[in-house]
Design an enzyme around this catalytic site. Structure first.
Site, PDB file in Angstrom:
ATOM      1  N   CYS A   1      -3.404  37.436  11.122  1.00 16.53           N
ATOM      2  CA  CYS A   1      -3.273  37.260   9.661  1.00 16.53           C
ATOM      3  C   CYS A   1      -3.108  35.796   9.263  1.00 16.53           C
ATOM      4  O   CYS A   1      -3.243  35.458   8.084  1.00 16.53           O
ATOM      5  CB  CYS A   1      -2.116  38.092   9.132  1.00 16.53           C
ATOM      6  SG  CYS A   1      -2.310  39.832   9.517  1.00 16.53           S
TER       7      CYS A   1
ATOM      8  N   HIS B   1      -0.143  35.535   2.424  1.00 22.29           N
ATOM      9  CA  HIS B   1      -0.875  36.620   3.074  1.00 22.29           C
ATOM     10  C   HIS B   1      -0.390  37.938   2.484  1.00 22.29           C
ATOM     11  O   HIS B   1       0.809  38.183   2.377  1.00 22.29           O
ATOM     12  CB  HIS B   1      -0.624  36.580   4.579  1.00 22.29           C
ATOM     13  CG  HIS B   1      -1.048  37.832   5.265  1.00 22.29           C
ATOM     14  ND1 HIS B   1      -2.303  38.376   5.075  1.00 22.29           N
ATOM     15  CD2 HIS B   1      -0.384  38.685   6.098  1.00 22.29           C
ATOM     16  CE1 HIS B   1      -2.400  39.488   5.781  1.00 22.29           C
ATOM     17  NE2 HIS B   1      -1.247  39.698   6.398  1.00 22.29           N
TER      18      HIS B   1
ATOM     19  N   ASN C   1      -3.823  45.173   3.349  1.00 20.79           N
ATOM     20  CA  ASN C   1      -3.724  43.993   4.215  1.00 20.79           C
ATOM     21  C   ASN C   1      -5.104  43.734   4.834  1.00 20.79           C
ATOM     22  O   ASN C   1      -5.571  44.518   5.655  1.00 20.79           O
ATOM     23  CB  ASN C   1      -2.669  44.282   5.295  1.00 20.79           C
ATOM     24  CG  ASN C   1      -2.459  43.130   6.253  1.00 20.79           C
ATOM     25  OD1 ASN C   1      -3.270  42.213   6.321  1.00 20.79           O
ATOM     26  ND2 ASN C   1      -1.383  43.186   7.007  1.00 20.79           N
TER      27      ASN C   1
HETATM   28  O1  UT7 Z   1      -0.065  41.420   8.468  1.00 17.39           O
HETATM   29  C1  UT7 Z   1       1.048  40.849   9.064  1.00 17.39           C
HETATM   30  C2  UT7 Z   1       1.840  41.779   9.811  1.00 17.39           C
HETATM   31  N1  UT7 Z   1       2.137  43.063   9.242  1.00 17.39           N
HETATM   32  C3  UT7 Z   1       3.140  43.222   8.370  1.00 17.39           C
HETATM   33  O2  UT7 Z   1       3.674  42.298   7.828  1.00 17.39           O
HETATM   34  C4  UT7 Z   1       3.645  44.631   8.152  1.00 17.39           C
HETATM   35  C5  UT7 Z   1       5.145  44.657   8.330  1.00 17.39           C
HETATM   36  N2  UT7 Z   1       5.772  45.940   8.210  1.00 17.39           N
HETATM   37  C6  UT7 Z   1       5.750  46.721   7.088  1.00 17.39           C
HETATM   38  O3  UT7 Z   1       5.115  46.405   6.128  1.00 17.39           O
HETATM   39  C7  UT7 Z   1       6.607  47.966   7.071  1.00 17.39           C
HETATM   40  O4  UT7 Z   1       7.469  47.958   8.184  1.00 17.39           O
HETATM   41  C8  UT7 Z   1       5.812  49.279   7.035  1.00 17.39           C
HETATM   42  C9  UT7 Z   1       5.131  49.436   5.692  1.00 17.39           C
HETATM   43  C10 UT7 Z   1       4.777  49.283   8.146  1.00 17.39           C
HETATM   44  C11 UT7 Z   1       6.730  50.474   7.228  1.00 17.39           C
HETATM   45  O5  UT7 Z   1       7.747  50.481   6.257  1.00 17.39           O
HETATM   46  P1  UT7 Z   1       9.269  50.767   6.703  1.00 17.39           P
HETATM   47  O6  UT7 Z   1      10.071  50.799   5.475  1.00 17.39           O
HETATM   48  O7  UT7 Z   1       9.593  49.711   7.730  1.00 17.39           O
HETATM   49  O8  UT7 Z   1       9.177  52.218   7.318  1.00 17.39           O
HETATM   50  P2  UT7 Z   1       9.528  52.689   8.797  1.00 17.39           P
HETATM   51  O9  UT7 Z   1       8.590  52.139   9.795  1.00 17.39           O
HETATM   52  O10 UT7 Z   1      10.982  52.446   9.011  1.00 17.39           O
HETATM   53  O11 UT7 Z   1       9.271  54.264   8.703  1.00 17.39           O
HETATM   54  C12 UT7 Z   1      10.106  55.091   7.935  1.00 17.39           C
HETATM   55  C13 UT7 Z   1       9.624  56.525   8.030  1.00 17.39           C
HETATM   56  C14 UT7 Z   1       9.380  57.055   9.435  1.00 17.39           C
HETATM   57  O12 UT7 Z   1       9.835  58.382   9.474  1.00 17.39           O
HETATM   58  P3  UT7 Z   1      11.183  58.782  10.249  1.00 17.39           P
HETATM   59  O13 UT7 Z   1      10.924  58.385  11.663  1.00 17.39           O
HETATM   60  O14 UT7 Z   1      12.256  57.970   9.598  1.00 17.39           O
HETATM   61  O15 UT7 Z   1      11.276  60.252  10.007  1.00 17.39           O
HETATM   62  C15 UT7 Z   1       7.890  57.060   9.558  1.00 17.39           C
HETATM   63  O16 UT7 Z   1       7.418  58.048  10.436  1.00 17.39           O
HETATM   64  O17 UT7 Z   1       8.379  56.682   7.328  1.00 17.39           O
HETATM   65  C16 UT7 Z   1       7.465  57.395   8.154  1.00 17.39           C
HETATM   66  N3  UT7 Z   1       6.119  56.939   7.856  1.00 17.39           N
HETATM   67  C17 UT7 Z   1       5.323  57.493   6.926  1.00 17.39           C
HETATM   68  N4  UT7 Z   1       5.509  58.526   6.089  1.00 17.39           N
HETATM   69  C18 UT7 Z   1       4.511  58.842   5.264  1.00 17.39           C
HETATM   70  C19 UT7 Z   1       5.448  55.912   8.427  1.00 17.39           C
HETATM   71  N5  UT7 Z   1       4.224  55.797   7.878  1.00 17.39           N
HETATM   72  C20 UT7 Z   1       4.133  56.765   6.953  1.00 17.39           C
HETATM   73  C21 UT7 Z   1       3.115  57.149   6.064  1.00 17.39           C
HETATM   74  N6  UT7 Z   1       3.338  58.175   5.230  1.00 17.39           N
HETATM   75  N7  UT7 Z   1       1.928  56.504   5.995  1.00 17.39           N
END
Ligand code: UT7
Length: 326
Positions: free
Chosen positions: A113, A253, A283
């Protein structure tokens, strides 16, 4: 040393739109979850038969048209991409051929990125040292072909697109004032594509294990991203003796609206100082900053003399900034 300036911007987004509602039809997810966690509503998907070099060429044509530069005048093409047409040759070479830029040298930069800012730095230095007079710097990606459409943690986040700028020597105040590039390879496993390179060469077992797809530990990446984006932005401001209040626009980004808002808060920026289009494109990795720059430019948000800061973070880890006097 000669200063390099941006004399044209261009971007290209594939026509096909994939909304969060579309994703709900084949994935255990919801528009509500995706939008509240990321700020993304929809993303673009390249058509069958449309390749990263095609997106790059469309964006390049628009930037060259704005700059009033012909293909024959381009001395160098640098493409920031992690989703090139092939592992090799460089997508920049395919772009060179499609543009008919026969005098141009061409290479790719792999910095995920941060790819566009890394590529901008490389292009800028060729102008600074007098090696080149017209440089095409492009960020182009087709992420939708390396995401795992069975992994809701990642596939909802990414989209396709390309952005480009033309660099030329500056004879005035306008130009790239600084670039700052960083990397921390100890974090490579938090965001990467496991197959198929020399570590995991192509095999049916590797395909079964879904190695060719992007993997990310989102939570971990999130924390480091916010810290690194604000640190490298502050580094640029301090190096140039300016403050956040002096910025016309931060063009970060576009990974996640929450990351951008947290970064803006740390820097003390007002909402109108931060450009955001993550809602429409998701993204797009190395393409996100030049797409956002072109949209801001064509919307008339940038005036001569304005200070614009590019701020990027991505796999590697890599992170980088560039401060530009418009
Ligand atoms: O491009 C440069 C690098 N990339 C980034 O900068 C991305 C950085 N990370 C993020 O943007 C965020 O961490 C995410 C958007 C990827 C995830 O958000 P989060 O608030 O950190 O969520 P999480 O990973 O803690 O997941 C929370 C829950 C999980 O369920 P459990 O295990 O708590 O029951 C996931 O399984 O949300 C669940 N989950 C979803 N639910 C519905 C993960 N993806 C989805 C989804 N739909 N698409």
């Amino acid at each position: 040393m000669i200063k390099a300036r941006i004399i044209g911007t261009g971007s290209y987004l594939p026509e096909k739109i994939l909304t969060n509602i579309d994703l709900e039809k084949f994935l255990d997810t919801s528009d509500e979850w995706i939008f509240s966690r990321t700020g993304i509503r929809e993303r673009r998907v390249a058509a069958a038969g449309e390749y990263t070099s095609d997106l790059a060429v469309h964006a390049a044509h628009r930037a060259m048209e704005m700059a009033g530069v012909t293909a024959a005048e381009i001395d160098l093409i640098v493409v920031g991409t992690i989703t090139g047409d092939f592992p090799w040759p460089a997508t920049a070479c395919l772009v060179q051929h499609k543009l008919g830029a026969t005098q141009a040298a061409a290479f790719d930069i792999s910095a995920a990125c941060s790819g566009f800012v890394y590529a901008l730095d490389a292009g800028m230095r060729q102008i600074q040292t007098g090696v080149a007079r017209r440089v095409l710097v492009i960020g182009a990606e087709i992420l939708t072909r390396i995401v795992d459409w069975q992994d809701r943690n990642t596939c909802v986040l990414f989209g396709d697109g390309a952005g480009a700028v033309v660099l030329a020597p500056s004879d005035g105040e306008a130009g790239i004032l600084s670039t700052h590039l960083h990397a921390d390879g100890s974090c490579w496993e938090l965001l990467y594509q496991a197959g198929f390179g020399s570590r995991n060469p192509a095999s049916p077992e590797g395909l079964e294990a879904r190695l060719p797809f992007l993997k990310m530990q989102g939570n971990e990446v999130f924390k480091v991203a916010v810290r690194s984006l604000s640190e490298v932005a502050n580094e640029a401001l301090e190096a140039n003796g300016v403050t956040a209040a002096d910025l016309r626009l931060l063009i970060p980004h576009q990974a996640n609206r929450r990351i951008l808002e947290a970064t803006a808060k740390r820097l003390g920026l007002a909402d109108e100082q931060v450009f955001m289009n993550v809602e429409r494109y998701g993204n797009t990795s190395g393409a996100s900053i030049p797409i956002a720059l072109d949209e801001a430019n064509r919307a008339g948000l940038l005036r001569e003399g304005d200070l614009v800061l590019f701020d990027a973070f991505g796999g590697g880890f890599t992170w980088a900034s560039a401060l530009v006097r418009w």
